[in-house]
Design an enzyme around this catalytic site. Structure first.
Site, PDB file in Angstrom:
ATOM      1  N   LYS A 270      40.295  52.604   6.515  1.00 43.26           N
ATOM      2  CA  LYS A 270      40.455  51.292   7.151  1.00 43.26           C
ATOM      3  C   LYS A 270      40.140  50.210   6.119  1.00 43.26           C
ATOM      4  O   LYS A 270      39.069  50.229   5.496  1.00 43.26           O
ATOM      5  CB  LYS A 270      39.481  51.220   8.327  1.00 43.26           C
ATOM      6  CG  LYS A 270      39.818  50.215   9.398  1.00 43.26           C
ATOM      7  CD  LYS A 270      38.855  50.413  10.569  1.00 43.26           C
ATOM      8  CE  LYS A 270      39.126  49.497  11.714  1.00 43.26           C
ATOM      9  NZ  LYS A 270      38.045  49.552  12.714  1.00 43.26           N
TER      10      LYS A 270
HETATM   11  C1  E4P Z   1      38.585  47.782  15.875  1.00 46.79           C
HETATM   12  O1  E4P Z   1      38.911  48.528  15.005  1.00 46.79           O
HETATM   13  C2  E4P Z   1      37.262  47.185  15.975  1.00 46.79           C
HETATM   14  O2  E4P Z   1      36.319  48.179  15.689  1.00 46.79           O
HETATM   15  C3  E4P Z   1      36.896  46.657  17.335  1.00 46.79           C
HETATM   16  O3  E4P Z   1      37.899  46.892  18.289  1.00 46.79           O
HETATM   17  C4  E4P Z   1      36.306  45.301  17.351  1.00 46.79           C
HETATM   18  O4  E4P Z   1      35.969  44.935  18.663  1.00 46.79           O
HETATM   19  P1  E4P Z   1      34.979  43.724  19.014  1.00 46.79           P
HETATM   20  O5  E4P Z   1      35.700  42.458  18.727  1.00 46.79           O
HETATM   21  O6  E4P Z   1      34.668  43.889  20.455  1.00 46.79           O
HETATM   22  O7  E4P Z   1      33.776  43.889  18.117  1.00 46.79           O
END
Ligand code: E4P
Length: 217
Positions: free
Chosen positions: A84
């Site tokens: 990622k």
């Molecule tokens: C996605 O890859 C992220 O880990 C996640 O969905 C972020 O979510 P949040 O905005 O609730 O922290």
């Protein structure tokens, strides 16, 4: 639509995997920091072994070269690992490099259609648009998912739309209607999908009626 669990909590991952409900996992540095102890690569391997599907593991570097070095290490942890990277200029370059080496890449922190276009051009396996964080600042998170769907379909990009930052079941329903390829959900939202007050009420009535009849199976 694929359902990923958005957590690094192994007990939550095993609970959902045991129910046969999830197709993969996404993590991010904030989620990992909540549960990490000792060698994180050991925990990453356990997460990858707990599911039969892609597990996004995020780089911490912000420059292309170090992102690629970290990405190779993360990819080597397990065949399920997906690297990622953030949607920055360096992140897009690192994405191209890692994809050229045969790795899968999830480009994260996407907040616009133009960013999503560049991630697809860089060969991203997944693009992660953050719905809830756009809603938080009075943006239109779901409109972003819809527009990326249209652009990817218009031009035949095969990058999968991995809707992220989803906060409640209606977000998931809207993603399904738009045609997002995957949704990543916090454990709480996953379990909220299964519950309905009429199901609980109906079941209680069935059991009460059965008891009243005094019948046995
Ligand atoms: C996605 O890859 C992220 O880990 C996640 O969905 C972020 O979510 P949040 O905005 O609730 O922290």
């Amino acid at each position: 639509m694929k359902i990923f669990l958005d957590t690094a909590d192994l007990s939550e991952i095993r609970r959902a995997a045991d129910a046969g409900l999830i197709d993969g996992i996404t993590t991010n540095p904030s989620l990992v920091a909540k549960v990490a102890e000792g060698d994180v690569s050991v925990m990453y391997r356990e997460i990858c072994e707990a599911v039969d599907g892609p597990v996004s593991l995020e780089v911490l570097a912000v420059d292309r070269e170090t992102m690629v070095t970290e990405g190779r290490k993360l990819a080597a942890i397990h065949e399920n690992a997906v690297v990622k990277v953030p949607l920055t200029e360096d992140g897009l370059k690192a994405c191209s490099d890692l994809v050229a080496e045969g790795h899968k890449v999830n480009v994260t922190l996407c907040f616009s259609v133009s960013q999503a276009l560049l991630a697809a051009k860089a060969g991203a396996t997944f693009i992660s648009p953050f719905v809830g964080r756009l809603d938080d600042i009075s943006g239109e998170g779901m409109q972003l998912i819809s527009q990326i769907r249209q652009v990817y379909d218009n031009y035949g990009f095969d990058t999968e739309i991995l809707a992220a930052s989803l906060r409640h079941p209606m977000h998931v329903v809207e993603c399904m209607l738009i045609g997002a390829d995957c949704c990543t959900l916090p454990p709480k939202v996953l379990w909220q999908l299964s519950s309905h007050p009429l199901t609980d009420k109906g079941l209680a009535a069935f059991l009460k009626d059965w008891d009243a009849a005094g019948t046995a199976i």
